[in-house]
Write a protein that holds these residues in place. Structure first.
Motif, PDB file in Angstrom:
ATOM      1  N   ILE A 102       0.882  -1.215  -0.109  1.00  0.00           N
ATOM      2  CA  ILE A 102       0.038  -0.133   0.230  1.00  0.00           C
ATOM      3  C   ILE A 102       0.733   1.283   0.076  1.00  0.00           C
ATOM      4  CG2 ILE A 102      -1.761   1.357   1.467  1.00  0.00           C
ATOM      5  CD1 ILE A 102      -3.091  -1.238   0.076  1.00  0.00           C
ATOM      6  N   GLY A 103       2.096   1.168   0.499  1.00  0.00           N
ATOM      7  CA  GLY A 103       2.311   2.560   1.495  1.00  0.00           C
ATOM      8  C   GLY A 103       3.217   2.165  -0.367  1.00  0.00           C
ATOM      9  N   GLU A 104       3.317   1.868  -1.000  1.00  0.00           N
ATOM     10  CA  GLU A 104       4.172   1.841  -3.041  1.00  0.00           C
ATOM     11  C   GLU A 104       3.554   2.225  -3.413  1.00  0.00           C
ATOM     12  OE1 GLU A 104       7.366   2.121  -5.861  1.00  0.00           O
ATOM     13  OE2 GLU A 104       7.201   1.378  -3.480  1.00  0.00           O
ATOM     14  N   LYS A 105       1.646   2.203  -3.321  1.00  0.00           N
ATOM     15  CA  LYS A 105       1.501   2.472  -3.900  1.00  0.00           C
ATOM     16  C   LYS A 105       0.954   4.119  -3.735  1.00  0.00           C
ATOM     17  CE  LYS A 105      -1.392  -1.915  -4.910  1.00  0.00           C
ATOM     18  NZ  LYS A 105      -2.643  -2.776  -4.775  1.00  0.00           N
ATOM     19  N   TYR A 106       1.049   4.217  -2.607  1.00  0.00           N
ATOM     20  CA  TYR A 106       0.588   5.779  -2.596  1.00  0.00           C
ATOM     21  C   TYR A 106       1.794   6.631  -3.090  1.00  0.00           C
ATOM     22  CZ  TYR A 106      -3.318   6.099   1.022  1.00  0.00           C
ATOM     23  OH  TYR A 106      -4.089   5.513   1.158  1.00  0.00           O
TER      24      TYR A 106
END
Length: 118
Positions: A102-106
């Motif tokens: 999720i952090g990478e998507k953000y």
């Protein structure tokens, strides 16, 4: 406390008719539990839809108590199916919903926005 309960259950059922995303389903998958949810957009998106559900759980019609009971009994009587669905849910969680994913998507989202403004 919530994760202790999930750890000890055999099946996670969320027969809600209104969900914006379904974080509780992902939390159940974190503990390798099969899920049973209602055939509503958010839950259908997460669990998948092929008539009765996807590879990670089962879907039932909202307020259809007989259908819910039938699916719960099916899962409670079939340990192999529970483990198969629970493991598939865990794999889906690891692939799509961990903090790092999720952090990478953000990060990519904000990176894209910043590049659009230049």
């Amino acid at each position: 406390a919530k994760y202790d309960v999930l750890e000890t259950c055999d099946v996670f059922a969320s027969p809600s008719g209104h969900e914006s995303f379904g974080i509780t389903i992902i939390e159940a998958w974190m503990k390798k539990k099969p899920v049973v949810g209602c055939r509503i957009p958010a839950t259908s998106y997460l669990v998948g839809e092929n008539g009765r559900g996807g590879e990670t759980g089962r879907l039932v019609d909202y307020k259809n108590h007989t259908q819910l009971a039938d699916v719960l009994v099916e899962l409670l009587l079939d340990k192999d199916l529970r483990e198969c669905l629970g493991n598939a849910g865990y794999k889906k969680y690891k692939k799509n919903f961990t903090k790092s994913v999720i952090g990478e998507k953000y990060r990519r989202f904000y990176d894209k926005i910043l590049h659009l403004r230049q």
